[in-house]
Design a protein around this motif. Structure first.
Motif, PDB file in Angstrom:
ATOM      1  N   ARG A  67       5.176 -28.479  -4.913  1.00  0.00           N
ATOM      2  CA  ARG A  67       6.416 -27.841  -5.805  1.00  0.00           C
ATOM      3  C   ARG A  67       6.543 -27.007  -7.317  1.00  0.00           C
ATOM      4  O   ARG A  67       7.183 -25.516  -7.597  1.00  0.00           O
ATOM      5  CB  ARG A  67       7.802 -28.543  -5.770  1.00  0.00           C
ATOM      6  N   GLY A  70       4.085 -24.362  -7.326  1.00  0.00           N
ATOM      7  CA  GLY A  70       5.202 -22.404  -6.677  1.00  0.00           C
ATOM      8  C   GLY A  70       5.537 -22.598  -7.922  1.00  0.00           C
ATOM      9  O   GLY A  70       5.438 -20.867  -7.507  1.00  0.00           O
ATOM     10  N   GLN A  71       6.607 -22.700  -8.667  1.00  0.00           N
ATOM     11  CA  GLN A  71       7.562 -22.535  -9.361  1.00  0.00           C
ATOM     12  C   GLN A  71       6.950 -21.888 -10.128  1.00  0.00           C
ATOM     13  O   GLN A  71       6.862 -20.532 -10.609  1.00  0.00           O
ATOM     14  CB  GLN A  71       8.128 -23.739  -9.843  1.00  0.00           C
ATOM     15  N   ASN A 149       6.625 -32.578   2.566  1.00  0.00           N
ATOM     16  CA  ASN A 149       7.885 -31.943   1.933  1.00  0.00           C
ATOM     17  C   ASN A 149       7.707 -31.016   0.603  1.00  0.00           C
ATOM     18  O   ASN A 149       7.844 -30.166   0.332  1.00  0.00           O
ATOM     19  CB  ASN A 149       8.938 -32.905   1.602  1.00  0.00           C
ATOM     20  N   HIS A 152       5.459 -27.564   1.913  1.00  0.00           N
ATOM     21  CA  HIS A 152       6.063 -26.871   2.596  1.00  0.00           C
ATOM     22  C   HIS A 152       6.915 -26.497   1.566  1.00  0.00           C
ATOM     23  O   HIS A 152       7.006 -24.869   1.635  1.00  0.00           O
ATOM     24  CB  HIS A 152       7.026 -27.886   3.763  1.00  0.00           C
ATOM     25  N   ALA A 153       7.367 -26.925   0.619  1.00  0.00           N
ATOM     26  CA  ALA A 153       8.606 -26.153  -0.650  1.00  0.00           C
ATOM     27  C   ALA A 153       7.340 -24.865  -1.510  1.00  0.00           C
ATOM     28  O   ALA A 153       8.252 -24.008  -1.566  1.00  0.00           O
ATOM     29  CB  ALA A 153       9.044 -27.225  -1.656  1.00  0.00           C
ATOM     30  N   GLN A 155       5.256 -23.491  -0.445  1.00  0.00           N
ATOM     31  CA  GLN A 155       4.605 -22.520   0.892  1.00  0.00           C
ATOM     32  C   GLN A 155       5.773 -21.856   0.564  1.00  0.00           C
ATOM     33  O   GLN A 155       5.449 -20.741   0.654  1.00  0.00           O
ATOM     34  CB  GLN A 155       3.940 -23.270   1.626  1.00  0.00           C
ATOM     35  N   ARG A 156       7.358 -22.029   0.747  1.00  0.00           N
ATOM     36  CA  ARG A 156       8.061 -21.077   0.486  1.00  0.00           C
ATOM     37  C   ARG A 156       8.060 -20.412  -0.613  1.00  0.00           C
ATOM     38  O   ARG A 156       8.208 -18.959  -0.592  1.00  0.00           O
ATOM     39  CB  ARG A 156       9.513 -21.584   1.195  1.00  0.00           C
ATOM     40  N   ILE A 157       7.919 -20.715  -1.795  1.00  0.00           N
ATOM     41  CA  ILE A 157       8.294 -20.091  -3.129  1.00  0.00           C
ATOM     42  C   ILE A 157       6.651 -19.090  -3.549  1.00  0.00           C
ATOM     43  O   ILE A 157       7.261 -18.335  -3.313  1.00  0.00           O
ATOM     44  CB  ILE A 157       8.039 -21.809  -3.912  1.00  0.00           C
ATOM     45  N   ASP A 159       5.149 -18.212  -0.488  1.00  0.00           N
ATOM     46  CA  ASP A 159       6.115 -16.751   0.049  1.00  0.00           C
ATOM     47  C   ASP A 159       6.669 -15.566   0.043  1.00  0.00           C
ATOM     48  O   ASP A 159       6.610 -14.226   0.316  1.00  0.00           O
ATOM     49  CB  ASP A 159       6.155 -17.001   1.489  1.00  0.00           C
ATOM     50  N   ILE A 160       7.972 -15.916  -0.693  1.00  0.00           N
ATOM     51  CA  ILE A 160       8.771 -14.905  -1.879  1.00  0.00           C
ATOM     52  C   ILE A 160       8.323 -14.575  -3.160  1.00  0.00           C
ATOM     53  O   ILE A 160       8.086 -13.438  -2.780  1.00  0.00           O
ATOM     54  CB  ILE A 160      10.026 -16.032  -1.522  1.00  0.00           C
ATOM     55  N   GLU A 161       8.216 -15.533  -3.829  1.00  0.00           N
ATOM     56  CA  GLU A 161       7.492 -15.206  -5.201  1.00  0.00           C
ATOM     57  C   GLU A 161       6.388 -14.894  -5.191  1.00  0.00           C
ATOM     58  O   GLU A 161       5.908 -14.267  -6.837  1.00  0.00           O
ATOM     59  CB  GLU A 161       8.671 -15.955  -6.059  1.00  0.00           C
TER      60      GLU A 161
END
Length: 216
Positions: A67, A70-71, A149, A152-153, A155-157, A159-161
């Motif tokens: 997480r 990704g950030q 978790n 997955h968090a 990966q979502r970050i 995918d967008i940013e």
């Protein structure tokens, strides 16, 4: 039990007084044995404690690092495909090529040469530095291969940013592996050529010289 006193008058045998002194001196020199805890039990408990701490640290880091990484990449790339490709190639190439080259140096110092404390120290430092430089790619792998978790968090970050960052990182890593194989091949060929030249010179020095021709 104290030694039995000798009542005989044989002068070759120690007297009762000398026997008492010998017995007391032996007791003074005899080390006192203290029963402590079993060393194997202490070591087993220490190993179990280290494993438990490692498991706890793994779950904490598995939930935090993907997480957080990704950030960080999201703030750096800000949703730009071009930035995602550029930073992905940079991290994938540099953070794979440099560790592989450092591992080559470490293997050469620790295994290939293996002579001298300085050589072993340099090899150990190169191995540690290789792991440190590879940390960004390792954190990216926690997102790509993770199943928790936190992964997955991350990966979502991304995918967008941070779009295209993971694919570009993979491409950079593949290029780094190819370059490393090429460097290793060149070093191997260079060292093999040097060994062959030394063998030829050694044979030439050991060969008997031809006798001088007699003039008519």
């Amino acid at each position: 039990m104290r030694p039995r006193r000798h009542t005989t008058d044989d002068p070759s045998l120690p007297s009762a007084h000398e026997s008492d002194r010998t017995y007391e001196a032996g007791r003074a020199r005899r080390p006192e044995t203290r029963r402590g805890p079993n060393k194997w039990l202490v070591r087993a408990l220490a190993v179990v404690g280290v494993i438990a701490l490692a498991v706890v640290a793994y779950f904490i880091l598995a939930a935090f690092i993907p997480r957080w990484w990704g950030q960080r990449m999201g703030h750096l790339i800000e949703g730009s495909f071009s930035r995602g490709i550029a930073w992905g190639l940079f991290f994938g190439l540099v953070c794979t090529l440099v560790p592989l080259l450092l591992l080559m140096v470490a293997a050469y110092r620790l295994v290939g040469r293996g002579h001298g404390r300085l050589s072993k120290t340099v090899g150990g430092l190169a191995a540690v530095l290789a792991v440190v430089v590879a940390v960004p790619n390792l954190m990216t792998l926690t997102i790509v291969w993770g199943a928790g978790n936190g992964a997955h968090a991350g990966q979502r970050i991304m995918d967008i940013e941070a779009p295209a960052f993971r694919g570009a990182s993979l491409a950079g890593a593949i290029v780094a592996v190819i370059v490393t194989v090429g460097v290793w091949w060149l070093v191997f060929r260079y060292r093999k050529r040097g060994r062959d030249l030394r063998k030829v010179r050694t044979r030439a020095e050991q060969a008997p010289s031809a006798p001088p021709e007699e003039s008519a």
